[in-house]
Scaffold this motif. Sequence first.
Motif, PDB file in Angstrom:
ATOM      1  N   THR A  20     -34.638 -84.974 -14.636  1.00  0.00           N
ATOM      2  CA  THR A  20     -35.511 -83.785 -14.171  1.00  0.00           C
ATOM      3  C   THR A  20     -34.823 -82.730 -15.253  1.00  0.00           C
ATOM      4  O   THR A  20     -35.844 -82.270 -15.823  1.00  0.00           O
ATOM      5  N   TYR A  67     -34.886 -83.577 -19.323  1.00  0.00           N
ATOM      6  CA  TYR A  67     -36.124 -84.129 -19.979  1.00  0.00           C
ATOM      7  C   TYR A  67     -37.485 -83.551 -19.585  1.00  0.00           C
ATOM      8  O   TYR A  67     -38.201 -82.970 -20.438  1.00  0.00           O
ATOM      9  N   CYS A  68     -37.724 -82.980 -18.187  1.00  0.00           N
ATOM     10  CA  CYS A  68     -38.937 -82.494 -17.689  1.00  0.00           C
ATOM     11  C   CYS A  68     -38.888 -80.873 -18.086  1.00  0.00           C
ATOM     12  O   CYS A  68     -39.982 -80.707 -18.607  1.00  0.00           O
ATOM     13  N   GLN A  69     -37.924 -80.364 -18.642  1.00  0.00           N
ATOM     14  CA  GLN A  69     -37.707 -79.079 -18.874  1.00  0.00           C
ATOM     15  C   GLN A  69     -38.201 -78.776 -20.389  1.00  0.00           C
ATOM     16  O   GLN A  69     -38.272 -77.820 -21.075  1.00  0.00           O
ATOM     17  N   VAL A  90     -42.564 -79.470 -12.072  1.00  0.00           N
ATOM     18  CA  VAL A  90     -42.076 -81.041 -11.362  1.00  0.00           C
ATOM     19  C   VAL A  90     -41.695 -81.066  -9.800  1.00  0.00           C
ATOM     20  O   VAL A  90     -42.143 -81.500  -8.916  1.00  0.00           O
ATOM     21  N   TRP A 117     -46.618 -90.072 -10.443  1.00  0.00           N
ATOM     22  CA  TRP A 117     -45.463 -89.855 -11.288  1.00  0.00           C
ATOM     23  C   TRP A 117     -45.386 -90.763 -12.475  1.00  0.00           C
ATOM     24  O   TRP A 117     -45.226 -90.304 -13.729  1.00  0.00           O
ATOM     25  N   MET A 129     -45.835 -89.700 -16.429  1.00  0.00           N
ATOM     26  CA  MET A 129     -44.733 -90.074 -17.711  1.00  0.00           C
ATOM     27  C   MET A 129     -45.243 -90.867 -18.654  1.00  0.00           C
ATOM     28  O   MET A 129     -44.805 -90.963 -19.823  1.00  0.00           O
ATOM     29  N   HIS A 134     -46.261 -87.408 -22.574  1.00  0.00           N
ATOM     30  CA  HIS A 134     -44.993 -87.777 -22.103  1.00  0.00           C
ATOM     31  C   HIS A 134     -44.224 -88.778 -22.462  1.00  0.00           C
ATOM     32  O   HIS A 134     -43.269 -89.052 -22.443  1.00  0.00           O
ATOM     33  N   TYR A 188     -49.940 -81.247 -12.954  1.00  0.00           N
ATOM     34  CA  TYR A 188     -50.271 -82.035 -14.187  1.00  0.00           C
ATOM     35  C   TYR A 188     -51.892 -82.148 -14.320  1.00  0.00           C
ATOM     36  O   TYR A 188     -52.510 -82.402 -13.292  1.00  0.00           O
TER      37      TYR A 188
END
Length: 200
Positions: free
Chosen positions: A129, A132-134, A142, A152, A156, A161, A200
């Motif tokens: 999290t 990668y998510c940032q 998230v 989810w 992704m 993504h 999202y």
Amino acid sequence: MKILRLFARAVLPWLTVLLLAPLPAQAADVFDFIPLGGRTLLAKVFASRPPAGEVKALLSAKHTREEWRSYLQDHSKAITGLQGLNEKELLTLADYLSFNMPLPTAKIPANPAQANWEKLLPLDGRDFTLEYCQSCHIVTVVITQKRSKDAWLGSMNKPSHIQIKLTREQREALASYLILNAAIPIDEVPEELRAGGATY
């Protein structure tokens, strides 16, 4: 020379005070509100120095999440570090073990007491999290959402993504971590991270 002596008399006392003064407390990590992932939980459990046989058993077995959960509960007397985990942490750890164990034999240390578990253990959902998510948006997007596994994984696998360098199993592990640990109320998120809390 006289000038140097005068300078030393004037400056050294202040320098001594500065050097001996306690350092300011290190600022708390702004992401501390995000629940620990399995890697960190397991490292903390191993810090309680369970018997080497228990460590090897944890690292060399393959179980489902529910099987791991039962195993951890059954072994909590021998592995004292498990006793401090709450129900969600225990489930997060069991989930992590189901995705990452057994470790390859070559990665299981001969002397568990000297192992650097933070580096040796595979990354967990919290690690993914933050790493990668940032890269595309603020982490609030998230961690404040309550979503199903399909939702989810659907996000992704979108074109926006898909370039994220995670294997299919790592994406599943990330989704599983988020199902257990996301949906954090916005008032528990530090103010500096609240902007941009879009969905999202």
